[in-house]
Design an enzyme around this catalytic site. Structure first.
Site, mmCIF file in Angstrom:
data_model
loop_
_atom_site.group_PDB
_atom_site.id
_atom_site.type_symbol
_atom_site.label_atom_id
_atom_site.label_comp_id
_atom_site.label_asym_id
_atom_site.label_seq_id
_atom_site.Cartn_x
_atom_site.Cartn_y
_atom_site.Cartn_z
ATOM 1 C CB SER A 337 -3.168 45.399 -45.984
ATOM 2 O OG SER A 337 -2.291 44.081 -45.164
ATOM 3 C CE1 TYR A 338 -3.467 50.606 -38.661
ATOM 4 C CE2 TYR A 338 -4.400 48.970 -37.653
ATOM 5 C CZ TYR A 338 -4.435 49.748 -37.520
ATOM 6 O OH TYR A 338 -4.097 50.563 -36.810
ATOM 7 N N PRO A 339 -0.916 46.929 -40.335
ATOM 8 C CG PRO A 339 1.447 47.257 -39.054
ATOM 9 C CD PRO A 339 -0.095 48.310 -40.547
ATOM 10 N NE ARG A 340 -2.030 49.378 -34.819
ATOM 11 C CZ ARG A 340 -0.361 50.036 -34.895
ATOM 12 N NH1 ARG A 340 0.149 49.938 -35.001
ATOM 13 N NH2 ARG A 340 -0.371 51.352 -36.044
ATOM 14 C CG HIS A 394 -7.600 47.467 -39.584
ATOM 15 N ND1 HIS A 394 -7.422 48.268 -39.938
ATOM 16 C CD2 HIS A 394 -7.802 46.785 -38.342
ATOM 17 C CE1 HIS A 394 -7.699 48.935 -39.868
ATOM 18 N NE2 HIS A 394 -7.569 48.330 -38.326
#
Length: 627
Positions: A337-340, A394
């Site tokens: 998934s989105y890493p930030r 996120h």
DNA sequence: GCAAGGTC
């Protein structure tokens, strides 16, 4: 009616279009290679059945700079504090803006789908500015979708209940940008003009090319942390201490008991206590307390960016920049998934079991994942713990699909393994154990020993970096029982200096002090290395961050002229964060905060330039004394 | 040649 929707990045546009379009959507290329346009139909409450184009930007749509007449060397430096500011676009940003203008030209409504955080609000505002430049009517027909994850019902609800952009958040970001720009540019030019010709390149003394000596609101506090640790080590004076240790025979072995007072710095006092114990009790002690309780070692919290960077640094000796880059690649390939993200709470409606199911075929942890799902052992699937952070944009980092052995890049393979093991550990049972604490009394002093039995390893079977092991068993004694000590001694020791700073510690400090964000912490550390303020040094397999002569001099220089707290400490940046929040809450006005902060920097600039000789002297002094 | 924040 035609509606244009704009997300912060293509991946969100694609996902949201997929949900709203119900699978029926057409994909078109745009003028930017990063961006696709997705066409579908959807029924909005404000306009009925509509033709929709969902598109995206790629982060900010513009940047800030001083106007051309205030370039480096074209104006007196203090003019930077009130020079006109212009918005500029890179070539890529121009292409993306062009796509927005084109798609919006014949639109009736614009809907902003950027991330629901402060920067996202500002990016949404940038999108609106680009859109109204080709279709002024959109100014009154713009909506903002409020969403915090990509679960379909949540996204449809967001589409059906649009709100307005939060202009206070926009003001807050604009404030940060302006203060960072003016202070950064002014002090970077000043420090470079003052010192660049005098410093010796740490990396290459023969390199006579003038380095840039930059100041930034995040760079300097980051450097400050490293220098502070260095100074604490340098100034450290070891102290002697004394303590009493007693031992009890335990089979063929001996169990040592810790003194309740740990240690004292007064040799005579310890000697007196020791002698009195010997006099009153000889070598006989008595069990005064025996406590036994079940204990737990918690599984990790859902994974945030900062945690990922810290642990990849610890477990794999990977720099924060490297691990974030690898995570970014894995995200682009669809593996994770989105890493930030700052979020350490999984949305309650996410199908985590399906994600565990994905991993059941992997040779490394497939059987573990199967065990979790089978629910035949005590270590069955359990909903993850919840932390306290939610960035409203996120979810925690988690694996999306299994990658088998398909990752050739070493770093990507390691980061994927870490993310997956961490995720499976999150969905497991805590480790369970039994802790026994025995207290014995010798003379009038108390001593304790612990015995731990790990009963169920659970998540530790998959998260093997966690250390928690069964210790030696305590001797079999009961409360009130008298025992013969097998040894009693007075010992001495010395306090030891702190270790040099590791990257994992620096990340922790920056995060805790609000220096940088999940996305930028790695860049700041990288930047101060590139500026040769700090350097990496390997000592016994561990890599430490050590300040250079230049780095130490900058911090001490500002200390010397009384500006340490404002420059090398995190306070000023934190104060700005507080003010930005007040802007968001409507308690302060943008202009007031900018004025406030810029006046302070002007004041500091005056002090710095009047004392510039001191900065140079400090550098020369430190250079002489160190080399 | 300068900042920090998004994202690729």
């Amino acid at each position: 009616m035609r509606v244009v929707c704009v997300a912060e990045k293509n991946s969100i546009a694609k996902a949201v279009a997929g949900i709203l379009g119900g699978g029926r959507l057409a994909r078109r290329d745009s003028s930017s290679k990063y961006i696709k346009n997705y066409d579908f139909t959807f029924e909005f409450p404000f306009a009925g059945q509509c033709d929709v184009t969902m598109t995206a930007v790629a982060g900010h749509l513009s940047g800030m700079d001083l106007d051309a007449s205030h370039g480096w060397g074209k104006c007196p430096i203090p003019a930077v504090f009130n020079a006109p500011i212009i918005d500029i676009r890179t070539k890529d940003q121009e292409k993306i803006a062009q796509n927005i203008r084109k798609e919006c030209r014949n639109a009736d409504f614009l809907m902003i789908w950027t991330d629901c955080d402060r920067e996202g609000e500002y990016i949404g505002w940038e999108v609106v500015q680009a859109a109204i430049s080709s279709n002024a009517g959109l100014e009154r027909n713009t909506y903002r979708a409020i969403f915090s994850h990509l679960e379909p019902r949540h996204i449809i609800h967001a589409a059906k209940n649009p709100k307005q952009l939060d202009l206070r958040a926009v003001d807050a970001v604009r404030t940060r940008m302006e203060v960072d720009l003016r202070s950064g540019v002014a002090f970077t030019r000043f420090l470079t003009e003052l010192l660049a010709s005098k410093v010796e390149r740490a990396s290459d003394p023969k390199n006579k090319q003038r380095p840039v000596i930059s100041y930034g609101t995040c760079q300097f506090p980051t450097l400050g942390f490293v220098v502070d640790r260095h100074e604490r080590i340098r100034r450290f004076v070891s102290e002697s201490f004394w303590f009493i240790q007693v031992g009890v025979a335990n089979g063929a072995d001996e169990t040592f008991f810790q003194w309740e007072r740990v240690h004292l710095f007064d040799r005579l006092a310890v000697a007196v206590i020791y002698e009195s114990c010997v006099e009153t009790a000889g070598s006989i002690a008595k069990v005064s307390d025996l406590k036994s309780k079940s204990t737990t070692k918690y599984r990790p919290l859902p994974l945030t960016t900062v945690e990922l960077q810290k642990n990849c640094s610890r477990f794999f000796k990977m720099s924060a920049k490297t691990s974030l880059e690898a995570a970014e690649k894995l995200y682009q390939k669809g593996f994770i998934s989105y890493p930030r993200t700052e979020t350490d709470i999984f949305p309650s409606n996410m199908d985590l079991k399906a994600l565990v199911e994905q991993q059941t075929l992997d040779p490394r942890w497939g059987s573990y994942a199967q065990t979790l799902l089978a629910e035949t052992t005590s270590n069955r699937f359990k909903w993850p713990r919840s932390g306290k952070n939610d960035d409203k944009a996120h979810p925690p980092i988690h694996p999306i699909i299994t990658c088998g052995s398909g990752l050739e890049n070493d770093n990507e393979r390691k980061v994927y393994e870490y993310v997956t093991r961490h995720f499976l550990a999150c969905c497991s049972e805590d480790a369970k154990g039994h802790l026994t604490t025995m207290t014995i009394e010798w003379g009038y002093e108390q001593f304790t020993a612990n015995g731990l039995v790990v009963l169920e390893r659970n998540f530790m079977d998959i998260y093997f970096w966690a250390k928690w092991e069964t210790t030696k068993q305590l001797p079999a004694l009961t409360v009130g029982q008298e025992i013969q000590l097998s040894s009693h001694v007075m010992k001495d020791g010395k306090t030891s200096p702190p270790n040099q700073m590791t990257e994992a510690e620096l990340i922790l400090l920056m995060d805790a002090n609000g220096i940088g964000t999940d996305a930028t912490i790695a860049e700041h550390i990288e930047k101060i290395q590139q500026r040769e303020y700090i350097t990496k040094k390997k000592i016994n397999k561990q890599t430490y961050l050590i300040p250079t002569i230049l780095g130490i001099s900058l911090v001490h220089g500002f200390e010397e002229i009384g500006l340490e707290d404002s420059f090398a400490k995190p306070f000023l940046r934190r104060q700005m964060e507080v003010d930005l929040k007040l802007i968001c809450e409507g308690e302060k006005r943008k202009l007031q905060v900018i004025d406030d902060l810029i006046s302070r920097y002007q004041l500091y600039y005056g002090v710095t330039s009047r004392n510039q000789n001191k900065l140079v002297e400090v550098y020369n002094h430190i250079r002489r004394t160190v080399t």
